[in-house]
Design an enzyme around this catalytic site. Structure first.
Site, PDB file in Angstrom:
ATOM      1  N   HIS A   1      12.375   1.028  14.892  1.00 23.92           N
ATOM      2  CA  HIS A   1      11.066   0.380  14.899  1.00 23.92           C
ATOM      3  C   HIS A   1      11.115  -1.040  15.451  1.00 23.92           C
ATOM      4  CE1 HIS A   1       7.932   2.944  13.441  1.00 23.92           C
ATOM      5  NE2 HIS A   1       8.745   3.460  12.532  1.00 23.92           N
TER       6      HIS A   1
ATOM      7  N   ASP B   1       5.852  10.346   8.768  1.00 27.25           N
ATOM      8  CA  ASP B   1       5.293   9.357   9.693  1.00 27.25           C
ATOM      9  C   ASP B   1       4.125   9.925  10.488  1.00 27.25           C
ATOM     10  OD1 ASP B   1       6.879   7.232   9.089  1.00 27.25           O
ATOM     11  OD2 ASP B   1       8.370   7.620  10.650  1.00 27.25           O
TER      12      ASP B   1
ATOM     13  N   HIS C   1     -23.661 -14.066 -27.992  1.00 27.63           N
ATOM     14  CA  HIS C   1     -23.160 -12.695 -27.892  1.00 27.63           C
ATOM     15  C   HIS C   1     -23.529 -11.916 -29.170  1.00 27.63           C
ATOM     16  CE1 HIS C   1     -20.736 -14.372 -24.683  1.00 27.63           C
ATOM     17  NE2 HIS C   1     -20.258 -13.159 -24.385  1.00 27.63           N
TER      18      HIS C   1
HETATM   19  N1  NAD Z   1       5.394  -0.523   6.677  1.00 32.31           N
HETATM   20  C1  NAD Z   1       4.726   0.366   7.357  1.00 32.31           C
HETATM   21  O1  NAD Z   1       4.053   1.199   6.800  1.00 32.31           O
HETATM   22  C2  NAD Z   1       4.803   0.356   8.840  1.00 32.31           C
HETATM   23  C3  NAD Z   1       4.172   1.362   9.607  1.00 32.31           C
HETATM   24  C4  NAD Z   1       4.225   1.255  11.009  1.00 32.31           C
HETATM   25  C5  NAD Z   1       4.875   0.195  11.608  1.00 32.31           C
HETATM   26  N2  NAD Z   1       5.493  -0.732  10.817  1.00 32.31           N
HETATM   27  C6  NAD Z   1       6.111  -1.906  11.347  1.00 32.31           C
HETATM   28  O2  NAD Z   1       5.126  -2.604  12.066  1.00 32.31           O
HETATM   29  C7  NAD Z   1       5.766  -3.460  12.982  1.00 32.31           C
HETATM   30  C8  NAD Z   1       5.054  -3.402  14.301  1.00 32.31           C
HETATM   31  O3  NAD Z   1       5.439  -4.562  14.996  1.00 32.31           O
HETATM   32  P1  NAD Z   1       5.148  -4.794  16.511  1.00 32.31           P
HETATM   33  O4  NAD Z   1       5.712  -6.136  16.879  1.00 32.31           O
HETATM   34  O5  NAD Z   1       5.604  -3.605  17.248  1.00 32.31           O
HETATM   35  O6  NAD Z   1       3.582  -4.786  16.628  1.00 32.31           O
HETATM   36  P2  NAD Z   1       2.433  -5.690  15.981  1.00 32.31           P
HETATM   37  O7  NAD Z   1       1.165  -5.185  16.558  1.00 32.31           O
HETATM   38  O8  NAD Z   1       2.552  -5.727  14.528  1.00 32.31           O
HETATM   39  O9  NAD Z   1       2.702  -7.134  16.523  1.00 32.31           O
HETATM   40  C9  NAD Z   1       2.520  -7.473  17.878  1.00 32.31           C
HETATM   41  C10 NAD Z   1       1.736  -8.736  17.959  1.00 32.31           C
HETATM   42  O10 NAD Z   1       2.379  -9.787  17.243  1.00 32.31           O
HETATM   43  C11 NAD Z   1       2.001 -11.023  17.807  1.00 32.31           C
HETATM   44  N3  NAD Z   1       3.197 -11.826  18.092  1.00 32.31           N
HETATM   45  C12 NAD Z   1       4.414 -11.373  18.476  1.00 32.31           C
HETATM   46  N4  NAD Z   1       5.239 -12.428  18.679  1.00 32.31           N
HETATM   47  C13 NAD Z   1       4.527 -13.544  18.447  1.00 32.31           C
HETATM   48  C14 NAD Z   1       4.813 -14.940  18.505  1.00 32.31           C
HETATM   49  N5  NAD Z   1       6.031 -15.376  18.845  1.00 32.31           N
HETATM   50  N6  NAD Z   1       3.828 -15.822  18.195  1.00 32.31           N
HETATM   51  C15 NAD Z   1       2.593 -15.374  17.816  1.00 32.31           C
HETATM   52  N7  NAD Z   1       2.259 -14.066  17.758  1.00 32.31           N
HETATM   53  C16 NAD Z   1       3.211 -13.182  18.066  1.00 32.31           C
HETATM   54  C17 NAD Z   1       1.279 -10.742  19.094  1.00 32.31           C
HETATM   55  O11 NAD Z   1      -0.087 -10.923  18.844  1.00 32.31           O
HETATM   56  C18 NAD Z   1       1.601  -9.272  19.356  1.00 32.31           C
HETATM   57  O12 NAD Z   1       0.589  -8.586  20.048  1.00 32.31           O
HETATM   58  C19 NAD Z   1       7.218  -3.013  13.076  1.00 32.31           C
HETATM   59  O13 NAD Z   1       7.997  -3.946  12.376  1.00 32.31           O
HETATM   60  C20 NAD Z   1       7.219  -1.674  12.334  1.00 32.31           C
HETATM   61  O14 NAD Z   1       8.429  -1.464  11.710  1.00 32.31           O
HETATM   62  C21 NAD Z   1       5.451  -0.678   9.474  1.00 32.31           C
HETATM   63  N1  HSO Z   2       7.813   4.672  10.058  1.00 30.60           N
HETATM   64  C1  HSO Z   2       6.647   3.815  10.128  1.00 30.60           C
HETATM   65  C2  HSO Z   2       6.363   3.296   8.735  1.00 30.60           C
HETATM   66  O1  HSO Z   2       7.287   2.366   8.357  1.00 30.60           O
HETATM   67  C3  HSO Z   2       5.433   4.503  10.639  1.00 30.60           C
HETATM   68  C4  HSO Z   2       5.546   5.128  11.973  1.00 30.60           C
HETATM   69  C5  HSO Z   2       4.645   5.150  12.943  1.00 30.60           C
HETATM   70  N2  HSO Z   2       5.132   5.860  13.965  1.00 30.60           N
HETATM   71  C6  HSO Z   2       6.322   6.257  13.631  1.00 30.60           C
HETATM   72  N3  HSO Z   2       6.581   5.809  12.414  1.00 30.60           N
END
Ligand code: NAD
Ligand code: HSO
Length: 850
Positions: free
Chosen positions: A679, A779, A838
């Site tokens: 991820h 997922d 009350h």
């Molecule tokens: N816990 C859950 O249920 C779950 C489910 C799906 C995904 N996730 C997690 O979500 C996260 C997704 O992260 P992502 O980065 O791919 O997408 P994201 O959409 O969360 O973040 C991207 C955005 O972060 C901002 N950003 C990035 N760097 C920056 C900086 N230096 N300064 C200011 N803003 C900044 C920008 O606006 C960018 O478009 C991953 O860590 C993944 O593991 C968690």
């Molecule tokens: N594993 C993530 C939750 O932590 C969710 C996700 C989206 N697509 C694939 N996986």
């Protein structure tokens, strides 16, 4: 400081030279061929007949000489080029008047050659060279220095220079001066017992305070061993009975010649009679780490982590590179200290393996500090490029491949710990995630959130351009439903079908969770309490889009919002560079009936939904996972009462904890670990091994490495896997105890009777039972929700579910007879609290019922 400075005139006898080096600095004529050890302080004497040029002088300083002593004729060339602290002026007494102020200010002292050495002469010199070191070299061959003369010169503030040819180790010599006598001659004791307080130190750290006598000092100087004077037992040869002997590296006197400092190398159990390194307590910090590593090198068990580091140079190299990179990225004081400590640990492991001590490192540092010629300090090209790609340009989001590339050949490997060998502090560290400190992240997102709150759409679109790298949005980032139909060229029919099946499964499971009927309980006859659910009217769904587009998250958030009956559903996701959003996310938005799509990501999207802008609808609750920017912004806005917004939970970087026993399939286990490690670089995966034989652990490690290399997001895994851990446990109970403390987002059970162990789960976002329940199914398509609490929040949060989109309202209906039952209780309790109104509201009714 020293008592006197020996001048190595001619070839000095080896035994005498060793002794003189202990009490140095020694003065070495520039053309001398005498070999002296590299770390002995030395001054280089350039006499009038020296033929060195300025470059060669500077070279001598670069090579570690403390100072150069130059004749007045040379001074003009040297002064201003070489730092004043590194130059002494060589003067004949007769030429003092020729010294200009520039020269005087360009040196740190003087070496006077003079036949006349009376105190008045020294005093007048001290006035002229105020605050500077005055060394004096007697030039009258008929009147060599005596102990009395040395005492007189020192008392007058000068440091005698004694040619080695006038010194001897022998006692009672007539024509030469005994070194010990010369050294001890000017010492003055201010104690009734005539002893000298002596600080004993090693590597700059105090080991203890002892006392010296003239006899003990002389013996130490001569033998190079720690010898002191016990106030009870007389001469004390340290370590004579215990074996904890000391090698004396240097002996110094303090500024008023009444106490001493011995710098030693301590052997054996330590200096203190309680078998500690120091009388002032146990070692801490670097000395403690050094001792621990040295003992681990000698006896760390095979299979322990430190042993692995010693045995596997590639792993150690990878760790050093990784920690150096993390230190470079650290920002707050705490992060910098934390990462620097990690780097020092691995660097010192490398040193220990190579037989290098902290003292060796310090010597090298001191040596480098003596360099006069400064190198430009530019980085090597490969690091310049790595740095350029990782630095943020004008605060914009870093490009996807920001980090300097980890070594492609290094094994992709997790760190291994044996739980029973971990201290409570180490165990607590293992439970922590490799995420940035939340205060630091909140401080970073606050300006972004404030900008959107006060600047509305204009500020929002600027931030979208800056951080989401989409510069084409003009008036609004909002798209309103109905959204356009998507053709088969826009959306692959296979993907459409898969989304439809996933949607149906997720909807079935979430529809079953919806609370449609009210809860009704009669607590007393005529007293009916009920609770019913209502949808939260306006919700914001954050669908990540940084390193991967996640249409599945649009389903996981949109379906429960839909079945709960929320009216305004705003789906936010980072736009593509052309301002569009991915057709897969668009299709999911249509399926779940979203009312608007906000084309923005990160903290700016969260802020826009929390406060609303001219075109972005304000919502009542924000849902969805995201990176640290998103998570920190959610936490920030929910604390602002002006925003009046709540959040589902802190759902940050993905994580999985796998508990496996010997029945596991190593390839399955590795694949599950990698499925979350891909991820993001800040994801963490954990394998809790229950009595796994070494060969099974190795097989899992080999699978992790091999499968990762064959996967498209290997570069991310190269960073997340080394931050991940294997924790060895010896029982299922110990494994679950660790897992429950870790409170993972996903918990996978590769255990013999996995279903029966579900009863042991106390904290986890979602559980995957048995070898054929890969986490990926949850997922995407099995039906459970994938938006789950991370970072240990599974202790108190549930994953997203239908009820997350509902709130509960309670009601009651009390009949007249019911009020007769409960009313007196209420009136009594209201009286007890002194709240008469009350009580009155009950009694006024009860009176009508009498
Ligand atoms: N816990 C859950 O249920 C779950 C489910 C799906 C995904 N996730 C997690 O979500 C996260 C997704 O992260 P992502 O980065 O791919 O997408 P994201 O959409 O969360 O973040 C991207 C955005 O972060 C901002 N950003 C990035 N760097 C920056 C900086 N230096 N300064 C200011 N803003 C900044 C920008 O606006 C960018 O478009 C991953 O860590 C993944 O593991 C968690
Ligand atoms: N594993 C993530 C939750 O932590 C969710 C996700 C989206 N697509 C694939 N996986």
């Amino acid at each position: 400081m020293t008592v006197f400075a020996p001048l190595l005139d001619g070839q000095v006898d080896e035994a005498l030279l060793v002794v003189l080096q202990r009490i140095g600095p020694v003065i070495v004529p520039a053309l001398s061929s005498q070999q002296i050890s590299g770390d002995v302080p030395r001054y280089i004497l350039l006499d009038h007949d020296t033929s060195l040029n300025l470059d060669e002088v500077i070279q001598k300083l670069d090579q570690g000489a403390e100072k150069v002593i130059v004749p007045l004729a040379w001074a003009k060339e040297v002064v201003g080029v070489v730092p004043a602290s590194r130059v002494l002026l060589l003067l004949d007494a007769s030429s003092v008047s020729a010294v200009s102020e520039t020269v005087r200010n360009g040196v740190s002292g003087v070496l006077l050659k003079s036949p006349a050495l009376d105190a008045d002469f020294i005093t007048s010199m001290s006035r002229f060279f105020k605050g500077q070191d005055i060394h004096v070299l007697p030039t009258d061959p008929g009147a060599p220095l005596t102990p009395a003369k040395i005492r007189e010169l020192r008392q007058a503030g000068a440091i005698p220079v004694i040619p080695a040819s006038q010194l001897t180790l022998a006692e009672g010599a007539v024509s030469q001066l005994n070194v010990g006598d010369a050294y001890t001659a000017p010492l003055v004791s201010d104690r009734p017992d005539g002893l000298y307080p002596t600080v004993v130190s090693e590597g700059g750290r105090s080991l203890g305070l002892v006392y010296s006598s003239i006899a003990s000092v002389k013996e130490s100087i001569l033998t190079g061993k720690g010898v002191y004077q016990s106030r009870k037992h007389g001469l004390w040869r340290k370590g004579e009975t215990s074996g904890a002997v000391q090698d004396v590296r240097s002996i110094k006197v303090d500024c008023d010649l009444d106490s001493l400092e011995f710098e030693v190398v301590q052997h054996g159990v330590g200096f203190c009679h309680l078998n500690r390194a120091s009388c002032f307590g146990h070692n801490k910090g670097l000395p403690l780490l050094e001792r621990t590593l040295q003992s681990r090198l000698a006896e760390a068990p095979e299979g322990s982590y430190t042993r692995r580091l010693f045995n596997d140079p590639a792993l150690l190299r990878a760790k050093i590179m990784e920690e150096a990179d993390e230190l470079c990225r650290a920002e707050t004081k705490e992060e910098v200290a934390f990462e620097a400590a990690d780097l020092i640990y691995f660097a010192l492991t490398k040193c220990t393996a190579a037989g290098v001590s902290i003292a060796d490192i310090e010597r090298s540092l001191d040596q480098k500090a003596k360099k006069v010629t400064r190198r430009p300090g530019n980085a090597k090209p490969q690091w310049v490029n790595a740095e350029a790609s990782s630095s943020k340009v004008n605060g914009s989001a870093p490009p996807a491949a920001a980090a300097p590339k980890p070594d492609q050949d290094a094994p992709i490997r997790m760190r291994t710990y044996t739980l029973s060998e971990c201290s409570p502090a180490e165990r607590a560290r293992l439970l922590k995630r490799p995420v940035l400190n939340s205060d630091a992240m909140i401080a970073k997102v606050r300006p972004i959130v404030d900008a959107v709150r006060t600047g509305g759409d204009a500020a929002l679109m600027k931030l979208v351009a800056q951080f989401d790298r989409c510069t084409v949005l003009k008036d609004t980032p909002i798209l309103r439903a109905p959204f356009p139909e998507l053709s088969d060229t826009e959306l692959d029919p296979e993907v459409r079908k898969a989304i439809d099946v996933a949607y149906a499964n997720v909807r079935t499971f979430h529809a079953a969770q919806a609370e449609t009927t009210a809860l009704r309980v009669e607590t007393m006859p005529g007293v009916v309490c009920s609770r019913f659910a209502r949808p939260i009217a306006r919700v914001g769904l954050y669908v990540p889009g940084g390193t991967a587009i996640l249409p599945s998250t649009a389903l996981m958030l949109g379906v429960p919002a839909q079945v709960a009956g929320c009216q305004e559903v705003v789906l936010a996701t980072p736009p593509r560079a052309d301002g569009s959003i991915s057709p897969e996310v668009m299709y999911c938005a249509k399926l779940v009936g979203a009312s608007a799509i906000l084309r923005a990501g990160g903290a700016q999207a969260v802020a826009a939904m929390a406060y609303g802008t001219e075109t972005v609808p304000k919502v009542d609750k924000i849902f969805g996972p995201g990176n640290q920017w998103v998570t920190a912004a959610k936490m920030l806005v929910q604390n602002d009462t002006d925003a009046l917004v709540s959040i589902d939970m802190p759902a940050g970087p993905s994580e999985v904890l796998v508990i496996a026993d010997e029945t596991c399939n190593p390839a399955f286990v590795a694949s599950d670990l990698l499925s979350q490690a891909e991820h993001g670089v800040d994801s963490q995966v954990v394998l809790v091994a229950v009595n796994l034989p070494e060969h099974t652990i190795s097989a899992i490690e080999a699978e992790v490495d091999a499968q990762a290399r064959a996967l498209p997001r290997v570069d991310i895994m190269r960073e997340s896997i080394p931050k991940s851990i294997i924790v060895k446990t010896t029982s299922v109970q110990e494994a679950f105890s660790f897992s429950n403390d870790y409170a993972p987002e996903h918990l996978i059970l590769h255990l013999a009777d996995a279903p029966s162990t579900v009863a042991l789960v106390q904290n986890a976002g979602s559980v995957f039972v048995g070898p054929y329940s890969p986490e990926s199914c949850g997922d995407y398509a099995s039906g459970t929700n994938h938006t789950l609490p991370t970072n240990g929040y599974a202790r108190q949060f549930s994953g997203v579910n239908t009820q997350s989109f509902q709130k509960h309202i309670t009601s009651q209906e009390i009949t007249a007879s019911g009020l007769k039952n409960v009313g007196p209780v209420v009136a009594t309790l209201a009286d007890c609290e002194g709240l008469g109104a009350h009580a009155n509201a009950v009694r006024i009714r009860l009176r009508t019922l009498q």
